[in-house]
Design an enzyme around this catalytic site. Structure first.
Site, mmCIF file in Angstrom:
data_model
loop_
_atom_site.group_PDB
_atom_site.id
_atom_site.type_symbol
_atom_site.label_atom_id
_atom_site.label_comp_id
_atom_site.label_asym_id
_atom_site.label_seq_id
_atom_site.Cartn_x
_atom_site.Cartn_y
_atom_site.Cartn_z
ATOM 1 N N HIS A 80 0.827 -1.204 0.000
ATOM 2 C CA HIS A 80 0.000 0.000 0.000
ATOM 3 C C HIS A 80 0.864 1.258 0.000
ATOM 4 C CE1 HIS A 80 -3.907 -2.027 1.615
ATOM 5 N NE2 HIS A 80 -3.489 -2.541 0.476
ATOM 6 N N GLU A 82 0.876 4.086 1.778
ATOM 7 C CA GLU A 82 1.392 4.583 3.049
ATOM 8 C C GLU A 82 2.561 3.732 3.537
ATOM 9 O OE1 GLU A 82 -3.206 4.491 3.499
ATOM 10 O OE2 GLU A 82 -1.686 3.534 2.259
ATOM 11 N N CYS A 108 -5.788 1.587 5.789
ATOM 12 C CA CYS A 108 -6.196 0.296 6.330
ATOM 13 C C CYS A 108 -5.439 0.020 7.630
ATOM 14 C CB CYS A 108 -5.914 -0.811 5.311
ATOM 15 S SG CYS A 108 -4.147 -1.166 5.104
ATOM 16 N N CYS A 111 -1.589 -0.288 7.260
ATOM 17 C CA CYS A 111 -0.916 0.998 7.052
ATOM 18 C C CYS A 111 -0.937 1.859 8.307
ATOM 19 C CB CYS A 111 -1.515 1.726 5.858
ATOM 20 S SG CYS A 111 -1.092 0.895 4.300
#
Length: 157
Positions: A80, A82, A108, A111
């Site tokens: 992801h 981040e 999420c 992250c």
């Protein structure tokens, strides 16, 4: 004379530009880590691990299995946005402690964990993401999750 963008709008625009590098077949996400002095510390987008094939080349297992958004993230071959910012900052010796993260989508759980461990205290996001545990964990560790719209309303007061 045109009106100058606020810092949050400026950084979110950059996050959208960063997201344009994503090869995810489901969602393009971009993230920008910024110092308290409004200096960019790093950027990231959701994509495959360095050296691995991209999703647009090999397909998406989650898509093939009809996995709903926000579920079974371990099946995704991508990292992801981040987490990419946090990992590359660590790799290249960039300190994120006290930074603000601007993300095109609400983070999420995975992250939030990476950002909390990196010392990020505020996350400004746009689009929602169906992950209530992420919100709970952020609150527990004192990380502020705030939508761009709410932040802009708050700053106008």
């Amino acid at each position: 004379m045109t009106e100058r963008k606020s810092w949050p709008e400026y950084f979110m625009d950059i996050a959208h530009q960063v997201a344009s590098r994503s090869t995810c077949l489901r969602r393009q996400v971009g993230a920008v880590a910024v110092s308290p002095e409004n200096r960019i510390l790093g950027t990231g987008y959701n994509g495959p691990l360095p050296g691995a094939p991209h999703c647009d080349e090999v397909g998406c297992l989650r898509e093939k299995m009809h996995v709903p958004s926000g579920q079974r993230q371990e099946l995704c071959r991508a990292q992801h946005a981040e987490a990419n910012v946090c990992n590359f900052a660590a790799r290249y010796g960039m300190v994120l402690n006290g930074a603000i993260m601007y993300v095109t989508t609400q983070p999420c759980t995975t992250c939030v964990k990476a950002m909390a461990t990196s010392g990020i205290k505020r996350v400004v996001f746009e689009g929602p993401y169906p992950d209530e545990l992420a919100c709970q964990l952020a609150k527990e560790v004192g990380m502020e999750l705030i939508s761009l719209d709410d932040l802009l309303k708050k700053e106008q007061k």
